[in-house]
Design a protein around this motif. Structure first.
Motif, PDB file in Angstrom:
ATOM      1  N   ARG B 125      37.838  -8.701 -48.793  1.00  0.00           N
ATOM      2  CA  ARG B 125      36.543  -9.451 -48.715  1.00  0.00           C
ATOM      3  C   ARG B 125      36.815 -10.889 -49.425  1.00  0.00           C
ATOM      4  N   SER B 126      37.650 -10.860 -50.337  1.00  0.00           N
ATOM      5  CA  SER B 126      37.785 -11.887 -51.191  1.00  0.00           C
ATOM      6  C   SER B 126      39.250 -12.143 -51.742  1.00  0.00           C
ATOM      7  N   THR B 148      38.830 -16.185 -48.559  1.00  0.00           N
ATOM      8  CA  THR B 148      37.582 -16.698 -49.270  1.00  0.00           C
ATOM      9  C   THR B 148      37.750 -16.510 -50.779  1.00  0.00           C
ATOM     10  N   GLU B 186      35.871  -6.541 -39.638  1.00  0.00           N
ATOM     11  CA  GLU B 186      36.087  -7.302 -41.072  1.00  0.00           C
ATOM     12  C   GLU B 186      37.223  -8.196 -40.968  1.00  0.00           C
TER      13      GLU B 186
END
Lengths: 332, 332
Positions: B125-126, B148, B186
DNA sequence: CTGAAAGCGCTAACAG
DNA sequence: CTGTTAGCGCTTTCAG
């Protein structure tokens, strides 16, 4: 590391102990060190450690394949990576491009970085240059092609047998004028497959004169043009045996150009994606590159774990997959 | 190295000088040292040297791709390798398998080995965990997917635009009931392509209600089954847009199963081998992974050469290749 | 043109 | 349980 030690207020060695999970460190100290390490985003320098460490292992492997852009090589690579990852080992991967002159340089590149082991697909005439390194105890495994001038674990497929089987299959469907389309003759697998082809003809009593062998077909277009030429000539073959993936695709393109896909039989060595959805679907001698990679990696790790038995030669069996193109009967 | 020095009868530093091609060594001494090195099969330990060397470069890169067994990744890998080889740099390659939990560990594996730079395809996600390393000056380039939480050079293709173009193409051929078949949500590229798909529908004034989107199709078989279900239902789509290679193949297999290949239009994102020889030939939005890899590697080396301009976002254009499957007109 | 001494980041061996 | 000292193979710095 010094910063971590300072921040945690402990000695250097204590940090080392915590990081390597060695015993004899109190709970509270461990805690402090870990906190300091996290805060400083400390990652130990593996190479520096291995300079002094007893086992001198870099947890690094060197892998040399045909080309990392080729799915066959990709499968080998993936197999090696999967096993290596379990053991915290990183893999250097390089492409040979069947260029004998590159081989030595790439291997040196690996060796200079003190890899723990080498998994190699080779093209040079001899691999004797590896002798000193093998002597030194670095495990080496050869994959796909047999080495010359050095004795080490080897994983190959049954090239000649697979080629024989495919050829016999074509003979059984009535073909007598069969063409063999081969890769560069320096490549060991090419020569093996050609041998298998000729042996099958011999075993069936078919005079070699009725067989055409065209070699050094190093890419799709060269192969395609060779087929166009072949089929335009006198005594054109009624069946084609292609020794390799890219050549098979060249053959298919040529047959498509001529609208001859359902007239000229063909079998290719090596399976490839979508072979079953073409018209006709393509009969192949399928290898299992993932398995070959797995076995090679297993050999390396076994050697690293102390196995010092004599070098093993592992043969992975191929499998003839009948899909249609190889079952067309001879005509005229 | 000590052995070489002893054999050549010179000091340690002299050996070092000869090996690194430094000036101020007499011809005859150079000769002696080289002979001794050759005789002992000496290869300098690159890592040990880099421990003390000024620039602290290991001449090593870390590359994280989707899967080294996937041709798309293979092309990126090959591009990176080609540039790296010119600079004597070795490449660690690892497979992410779109598993966010693996990402961090693999990157740490690279970092622990003190790679000079990182080229990453990510799924977590990051990527904020990279901030300290970026701060430290390690160049990082993201390829295929945008990161991200960290600002760094990025190379992507025009996912949304490519998807829009393909969708508009289907609309122009009379289709209104178009299905979008997507990968795991995702994945950044999946979301972008879906966005492009929906935007094209919106721009054409087609109500979103007439579009079906099916997502999380993570392999060929899952995609195939989804298509079988879709086409068996009410208001079955007359055209399919597939967001990725493996899904495209699943679609093709399903259409083949149903004998619907010439009735249901389809366009796939990503080109693949033999797409032009299928029946019908497959229209695709082609990416250029080799170019993406080249640009990413160029960025890394530029950074290593001192380029400290702001992070660049490079968009590689896709290309719609019309082959037949995307030009079938809507029926019924 | 050449060599000796110090030190890179870490671990082994030993002492406290 | 913890710290100190030496040294891995090499390059740097500086003195011959």
């Amino acid at each position: 590391m010094r910063q971590v030690a300072a921040l945690a207020g402990v000695g250097l060695k204590t940090v080392s102990r915590v990081i390597n999970g060695e015993p004899n460190v109190s709970e509270s100290t461990t805690q402090k060190v870990n906190e300091a390490a996290a805060q400083l985003n400390y990652l130990p320098d593996l190479q520096a450690g291995n300079l002094r460490r007893g086992d001198r292992k870099t947890r690094t492997l060197g892998l040399l394949v045909g080309s990392v852009a080729n799915p066959f090589s990709g499968a080998i690579h993936r197999a090696v990576e999967d096993l290596a990852a379990e053991r915290g080992t990183a893999v250097f991967a390089s492409s040979l491009d069947d260029d004998p002159s590159r081989e030595r340089g790439i291997v040196d590149t690996f060796l200079r970085r003190r890899v723990d082991g080498l998994i190699l697909t080779t093209a040079a005439r001899s691999q004797a240059y590896l002798l000193p390194e093998v002597e030194r105890g670095t495990p080496v495994a050869f994959v796909d092609r047999e080495p010359t001038g050095v004795d080490a674990d080897t994983v190959v497929c049954d090239n000649a047998e697979g080629a024989s089987l495919a050829t016999a299959h074509l003979l059984a469907h009535g073909h007598r004028r069969i063409a063999f389309l081969g890769d560069r003759t320096e490549i060991w697998t090419e020569r093996e497959r050609r041998r298998g082809f000729l042996e099958a003809l011999g075993a069936a009593g078919v005079p070699t004169s009725s067989a055409t062998t065209v070699e050094n077909l190093y890419d799709v277009d060269v192969a395609r043009e060779a087929v166009l030429r072949l089929l335009a000539g006198e005594n054109a073959p009624t069946a084609i045996f292609s020794s390799q993936n890219l050549i098979s695709i060249g053959v298919i393109r040529a047959l498509r150009d001529l609208g001859a896909g359902n007239r000229v039989a063909m079998i290719g060595f090596d399976d490839f994606q979508l072979a079953d959805l073409l018209e006709p679907a393509v009969t192949v001698v399928a290898q299992d590159p993932y398995r070959m990679g797995t076995i090679a990696a297993e050999r390396i790790f076994a050697r690293l774990d102390g196995d010092d038995s004599p070098a093993v030669r592992h043969v992975v069996r191929t499998r003839l997959i009948e899909r249609g193109s190889g079952e067309l009967r001879a005509h005229g």
